[in-house]
Design a protein around this motif. Structure first.
Motif, short mmCIF file in Angstrom:
data_model
loop_
_atom_site.label_atom_id
_atom_site.label_comp_id
_atom_site.label_asym_id
_atom_site.label_seq_id
_atom_site.Cartn_x
_atom_site.Cartn_y
_atom_site.Cartn_z
N LYS A 67 0.86 -1.19 0.00
CA LYS A 67 0.00 0.00 0.00
C LYS A 67 0.89 1.24 0.00
CE LYS A 67 -0.53 -0.19 5.06
NZ LYS A 67 0.52 -1.27 5.21
N PRO A 68 0.37 2.39 -0.43
CA PRO A 68 1.20 3.60 -0.53
C PRO A 68 1.93 3.94 0.77
CG PRO A 68 -0.90 3.96 -1.62
CD PRO A 68 -1.00 2.62 -0.94
N GLU A 69 1.27 3.74 1.90
CA GLU A 69 1.86 4.14 3.19
C GLU A 69 3.14 3.38 3.52
OE1 GLU A 69 -2.16 5.46 2.82
OE2 GLU A 69 -1.35 3.42 2.66
N ASP A 70 3.35 2.25 2.85
CA ASP A 70 4.59 1.49 3.10
C ASP A 70 5.83 2.29 2.67
OD1 ASP A 70 3.17 -0.63 4.14
OD2 ASP A 70 3.03 -1.69 2.23
N GLN A 71 5.64 3.29 1.81
CA GLN A 71 6.77 4.12 1.38
C GLN A 71 7.24 5.08 2.48
OE1 GLN A 71 8.39 3.76 -1.41
NE2 GLN A 71 7.00 2.72 -2.83
N ILE A 72 6.40 5.31 3.47
CA ILE A 72 6.74 6.30 4.50
C ILE A 72 8.05 5.94 5.20
CG2 ILE A 72 6.02 7.27 6.73
CD1 ILE A 72 3.10 7.15 5.67
N ALA A 73 8.28 4.66 5.43
CA ALA A 73 9.52 4.23 6.09
C ALA A 73 10.74 4.64 5.26
CB ALA A 73 9.51 2.73 6.32
N VAL A 74 10.62 4.54 3.92
CA VAL A 74 11.70 4.95 3.02
C VAL A 74 11.94 6.45 3.16
CG1 VAL A 74 12.46 5.05 0.61
CG2 VAL A 74 11.04 3.14 1.38
N PHE A 75 10.85 7.22 3.14
CA PHE A 75 10.97 8.67 3.20
C PHE A 75 11.54 9.13 4.54
CE2 PHE A 75 7.00 8.74 0.25
CZ PHE A 75 7.77 8.30 -0.81
N GLU A 76 11.06 8.51 5.61
CA GLU A 76 11.52 8.91 6.94
C GLU A 76 13.01 8.61 7.11
OE1 GLU A 76 10.18 10.57 9.52
OE2 GLU A 76 8.42 10.99 8.27
N GLU A 77 13.46 7.47 6.59
CA GLU A 77 14.89 7.17 6.69
C GLU A 77 15.70 8.20 5.91
OE1 GLU A 77 16.82 3.14 6.65
OE2 GLU A 77 17.60 3.84 4.73
N THR A 78 15.23 8.58 4.73
CA THR A 78 15.95 9.56 3.91
C THR A 78 16.04 10.91 4.63
OG1 THR A 78 15.05 8.46 1.96
CG2 THR A 78 16.08 10.60 1.61
N ILE A 79 14.93 11.34 5.23
CA ILE A 79 14.91 12.61 5.97
C ILE A 79 15.88 12.54 7.15
CG2 ILE A 79 13.48 14.15 7.37
CD1 ILE A 79 12.74 14.22 4.40
N ASP A 80 15.92 11.40 7.82
CA ASP A 80 16.82 11.24 8.97
C ASP A 80 18.28 11.28 8.53
OD1 ASP A 80 17.29 10.68 11.82
OD2 ASP A 80 18.07 8.77 11.09
#
Length: 280
Positions: free
Chosen positions: A51-64
């Motif tokens: 589902k789209p929300e599974d990408q959030i972990a990718v984005f959060e790691e990149t921001i971190d």
């Protein structure tokens, strides 16, 4: 060493499971100052997207990671989106239509990060390998959706695509025009030195700084950016190009071309494309 002007790598990946900040230090110690930090594909983080929300972990790691980079004294700008090869991964276990909607939903979430000022652009494109006509059409639909989101946000879109010549760049430009995105916001990542062609079309090349490519680009002018596509993969060290490449190449080319072209390439061009400030 510290140069008198910014040195920007317009497309790097940094992975905490690989070299991570050590690669940033190598970039910095050879003169690098700014990085456009592109998220890694979901599967390289071991994420199975359903589902789209599974990408959030990718984005959060990149921001971190971006925050950690900024603490080193190098400035990083996150670019978030959905890697176009995701469509092949997703269609292994879902219908093509659902895969398209899942990717569009991931882009919606990435666009929200841009809206909140946490990222400076979107990542999209189409597969760089042969696919069926149905998957090709679906991939173009996703790419055009990214253009539409970016048009609304007035932000850049970095494109990962097949190898391009003039016909492919024309096709991409025509698709972008339909959406209303400002063409200088359309970045062909991993571009060959087709500076004249891109200038005529209005889109922007991120020229891969491989053998003689930058010299070839400079023969056509300074309307381009430089990138390594360093992927920070422990199984492929130095791929695509290493983190020291752009600082070293730039400082060597300064001896022939002087500093002036590189103010344009490393500061003015990315500032225009991504609407950021690049300051020392």
């Amino acid at each position: 060493m510290t140069p008198n002007f910014p040195i920007t790598d317009e497309h790097m990946h940094i992975d905490p499971r690989a070299k991570g900040l050590k690669a940033v230090k190598e970039f910095q110690n050879t003169g690098g100052t700014h990085i456009f930090l592109v998220m890694k594909p979901s599967w390289t983080l071991g994420i199975r997207v359903t589902k789209p929300e599974d990408q959030i972990a990718v984005f959060e790691e990149t921001i971190d990671i971006s925050r950690q980079i900024n603490e080193t004294g190098v400035t990083s700008f996150p670019v978030l989106g959905v890697h176009p090869a995701e469509i092949t991964k997703l269609t292994e276990y879902m219908e093509l239509r659902k895969a398209v909607e899942t990717m569009k939903g991931g882009l919606d979430i990435a666009a929200d990060y841009v809206k909140r000022g946490l990222a400076v652009g979107l990542k999209s494109g189409r597969p760089h390998y042969p696919v069926s006509p149905e998957v090709w059409d679906a991939s173009n639909e996703v790419m055009e959706y990214a253009f539409t989101l970016a048009a609304d946000l007035d932000c850049a879109v970095q494109l990962h695509t097949e190898d391009v010549g003039e016909p492919e760049l024309i096709d991409i430009t025509e698709r972008a025009k339909k959406t209303g995105i400002k063409l200088h916001r359309v970045v062909k990542h991993y571009a060959p030195p087709l500076v004249d062609v891109c200038e005529r079309l209005g889109i922007f090349p991120g020229v891969l700084a491989g053998k003689d490519a930058i010299e070839e680009a400079l023969e056509q002018g300074t309307r381009f950016m430089m990138e390594t596509d360093y992927i920070d993969d422990p199984e492929r060290p130095g791929a695509v190009l290493g983190p020291k490449t752009i600082p070293r190449k730039t400082l060597k080319l300064v001896e022939k071309y002087g500093e002036e072209p590189f103010w344009k390439i490393h500061k003015e061009n990315p500032e225009k494309v991504y609407d950021v400030d690049i300051e020392l």
